[in-house]
Design a protein around this motif. Sequence first.
Motif, PDB file in Angstrom:
ATOM      1  N   GLU A  10       0.835  -1.200   0.000  1.00 12.74           N
ATOM      2  CA  GLU A  10       0.000   0.000   0.000  1.00 12.74           C
ATOM      3  C   GLU A  10       0.875   1.256   0.000  1.00 12.74           C
ATOM      4  N   PRO A  11       0.547   2.225  -0.862  1.00 14.52           N
ATOM      5  CA  PRO A  11       1.374   3.433  -0.945  1.00 14.52           C
ATOM      6  C   PRO A  11       1.360   4.214   0.368  1.00 14.52           C
ATOM      7  N   GLU A  12       2.387   5.050   0.551  1.00 17.93           N
ATOM      8  CA  GLU A  12       2.506   5.796   1.804  1.00 17.93           C
ATOM      9  C   GLU A  12       1.315   6.713   2.060  1.00 17.93           C
ATOM     10  N   GLY A  13       0.687   7.200   1.015  1.00 16.42           N
ATOM     11  CA  GLY A  13      -0.473   8.072   1.170  1.00 16.42           C
ATOM     12  C   GLY A  13      -1.654   7.359   1.799  1.00 16.42           C
ATOM     13  N   GLY A  14      -1.680   6.026   1.691  1.00 12.18           N
ATOM     14  CA  GLY A  14      -2.727   5.264   2.343  1.00 12.18           C
ATOM     15  C   GLY A  14      -3.881   4.880   1.444  1.00 12.18           C
ATOM     16  N   LYS A  15      -4.075   5.543   0.305  1.00 15.85           N
ATOM     17  CA  LYS A  15      -5.215   5.222  -0.550  1.00 15.85           C
ATOM     18  C   LYS A  15      -4.804   4.176  -1.590  1.00 15.85           C
ATOM     19  N   ALA A  16      -5.140   2.939  -1.303  1.00 12.93           N
ATOM     20  CA  ALA A  16      -4.742   1.833  -2.174  1.00 12.93           C
ATOM     21  C   ALA A  16      -5.416   1.928  -3.542  1.00 12.93           C
ATOM     22  N   GLU A  17      -6.597   2.537  -3.608  1.00 11.15           N
ATOM     23  CA  GLU A  17      -7.338   2.619  -4.881  1.00 11.15           C
ATOM     24  C   GLU A  17      -6.575   3.421  -5.933  1.00 11.15           C
ATOM     25  N   GLU A  18      -5.717   4.319  -5.493  1.00  9.19           N
ATOM     26  CA  GLU A  18      -5.039   5.200  -6.430  1.00  9.19           C
ATOM     27  C   GLU A  18      -3.886   4.524  -7.174  1.00  9.19           C
ATOM     28  N   LYS A  19      -3.382   3.424  -6.612  1.00 12.77           N
ATOM     29  CA  LYS A  19      -2.237   2.799  -7.281  1.00 12.77           C
ATOM     30  C   LYS A  19      -2.694   2.081  -8.539  1.00 12.77           C
ATOM     31  N   LYS A  20      -1.830   2.140  -9.566  1.00 16.91           N
ATOM     32  CA  LYS A  20      -2.189   1.442 -10.797  1.00 16.91           C
ATOM     33  C   LYS A  20      -1.834  -0.022 -10.641  1.00 16.91           C
ATOM     34  N   GLN A  21      -2.417  -0.849 -11.496  1.00 11.68           N
ATOM     35  CA  GLN A  21      -2.204  -2.276 -11.411  1.00 11.68           C
ATOM     36  C   GLN A  21      -0.717  -2.609 -11.600  1.00 11.68           C
ATOM     37  N   SER A  22      -0.227  -3.485 -10.763  1.00 10.16           N
ATOM     38  CA  SER A  22       1.175  -3.889 -10.843  1.00 10.16           C
ATOM     39  C   SER A  22       1.439  -4.643 -12.144  1.00 10.16           C
ATOM     40  N   PRO A  23       2.615  -4.415 -12.740  1.00  9.30           N
ATOM     41  CA  PRO A  23       2.953  -5.169 -13.947  1.00  9.30           C
ATOM     42  C   PRO A  23       3.063  -6.666 -13.657  1.00  9.30           C
ATOM     43  N   LEU A  24       3.217  -7.018 -12.381  1.00  8.92           N
ATOM     44  CA  LEU A  24       3.358  -8.425 -12.037  1.00  8.92           C
ATOM     45  C   LEU A  24       2.050  -9.198 -12.182  1.00  8.92           C
ATOM     46  N   VAL A  25       0.932  -8.493 -12.216  1.00 10.25           N
ATOM     47  CA  VAL A  25      -0.348  -9.155 -12.471  1.00 10.25           C
ATOM     48  C   VAL A  25      -0.339  -9.705 -13.903  1.00 10.25           C
ATOM     49  N   SER A  26       0.128  -8.881 -14.849  1.00 10.06           N
ATOM     50  CA  SER A  26       0.202  -9.348 -16.229  1.00 10.06           C
ATOM     51  C   SER A  26       1.299 -10.400 -16.388  1.00 10.06           C
ATOM     52  N   LEU A  27       2.360 -10.308 -15.589  1.00  7.89           N
ATOM     53  CA  LEU A  27       3.426 -11.314 -15.647  1.00  7.89           C
ATOM     54  C   LEU A  27       2.872 -12.675 -15.245  1.00  7.89           C
ATOM     55  N   GLU A  28       2.097 -12.705 -14.193  1.00 10.74           N
ATOM     56  CA  GLU A  28       1.523 -13.972 -13.734  1.00 10.74           C
ATOM     57  C   GLU A  28       0.668 -14.600 -14.831  1.00 10.74           C
ATOM     58  N   LYS A  29      -0.125 -13.775 -15.495  1.00  9.20           N
ATOM     59  CA  LYS A  29      -0.967 -14.248 -16.597  1.00  9.20           C
ATOM     60  C   LYS A  29      -0.101 -14.825 -17.725  1.00  9.20           C
ATOM     61  N   ASP A  30       0.959 -14.105 -18.093  1.00  4.69           N
ATOM     62  CA  ASP A  30       1.832 -14.570 -19.172  1.00  4.69           C
ATOM     63  C   ASP A  30       2.593 -15.836 -18.763  1.00  4.69           C
ATOM     64  N   LEU A  31       3.045 -15.912 -17.507  1.00  4.41           N
ATOM     65  CA  LEU A  31       3.767 -17.111 -17.070  1.00  4.41           C
ATOM     66  C   LEU A  31       2.867 -18.337 -17.116  1.00  4.41           C
ATOM     67  N   ASP A  32       1.599 -18.162 -16.757  1.00  5.93           N
ATOM     68  CA  ASP A  32       0.655 -19.281 -16.864  1.00  5.93           C
ATOM     69  C   ASP A  32       0.515 -19.714 -18.327  1.00  5.93           C
ATOM     70  N   LEU A  33       0.433 -18.749 -19.209  1.00  9.89           N
ATOM     71  CA  LEU A  33       0.303 -19.020 -20.643  1.00  9.89           C
ATOM     72  C   LEU A  33       1.565 -19.688 -21.199  1.00  9.89           C
ATOM     73  N   TYR A  34       2.726 -19.234 -20.749  1.00 11.21           N
ATOM     74  CA  TYR A  34       4.013 -19.708 -21.266  1.00 11.21           C
ATOM     75  C   TYR A  34       4.533 -20.969 -20.576  1.00 11.21           C
ATOM     76  N   ALA A  35       3.901 -21.398 -19.491  1.00 12.02           N
ATOM     77  CA  ALA A  35       4.473 -22.428 -18.613  1.00 12.02           C
ATOM     78  C   ALA A  35       4.969 -23.673 -19.348  1.00 12.02           C
ATOM     79  N   ASP A  36       4.159 -24.220 -20.256  1.00  8.79           N
ATOM     80  CA  ASP A  36       4.561 -25.450 -20.946  1.00  8.79           C
ATOM     81  C   ASP A  36       5.825 -25.234 -21.768  1.00  8.79           C
ATOM     82  N   SER A  37       5.881 -24.115 -22.479  1.00  4.23           N
ATOM     83  CA  SER A  37       7.056 -23.814 -23.304  1.00  4.23           C
ATOM     84  C   SER A  37       8.289 -23.602 -22.441  1.00  4.23           C
ATOM     85  N   ILE A  38       8.127 -22.878 -21.331  1.00  2.00           N
ATOM     86  CA  ILE A  38       9.262 -22.617 -20.438  1.00  2.00           C
ATOM     87  C   ILE A  38       9.772 -23.930 -19.853  1.00  2.00           C
TER      88      ILE A  38
END
Length: 135
Positions: A10-38
């Motif tokens: 959570e950002p220091e300002g305290g308002k979690a709604e203001e933070k943009k989505q972490s790039p790691l959310v899309s990474l998790e999606k791509d890793l699931d998609l790529y898992a067999d190839s990896i």
Amino acid sequence: MDIEELLPQEPEGGKAEEKKQSPLVSLEKDLDLYADSIKEVAVEIMVEGISANPIFIAHQYVVNIGEVILDRKELNTEWTIQASTFEEFVEKGIIQQDKKALFLKSYKKPEDFMCVFVIVPEGANFIYYPYKNKG
């Protein structure tokens, strides 16, 4: 290290709604998609005797380590994945000589986890992402 540990807290300002989505959310999606190839590439690296410790690099830029195996532009995804090895990481100084034993001690079983070196604008870190067992 779990992927959650890399997600921004959570950002220091305290308002979690203001933070943009972490790039790691899309990474998790791509890793699931790529898992067999990896996993296929990881097994190949080990079977061919190239390394007992494959490492994959996940990035959205250009990096000079490893070889591209999954290109985000070609696959219309968010992340490019490159294949490398523990030995190349040591050779390039990413894993320092005095940290080799520590790294290998924490390296998870490559049959069950992909070792991913994630590069984001804020820095880079290793994560171990489990392969999903198919029913």
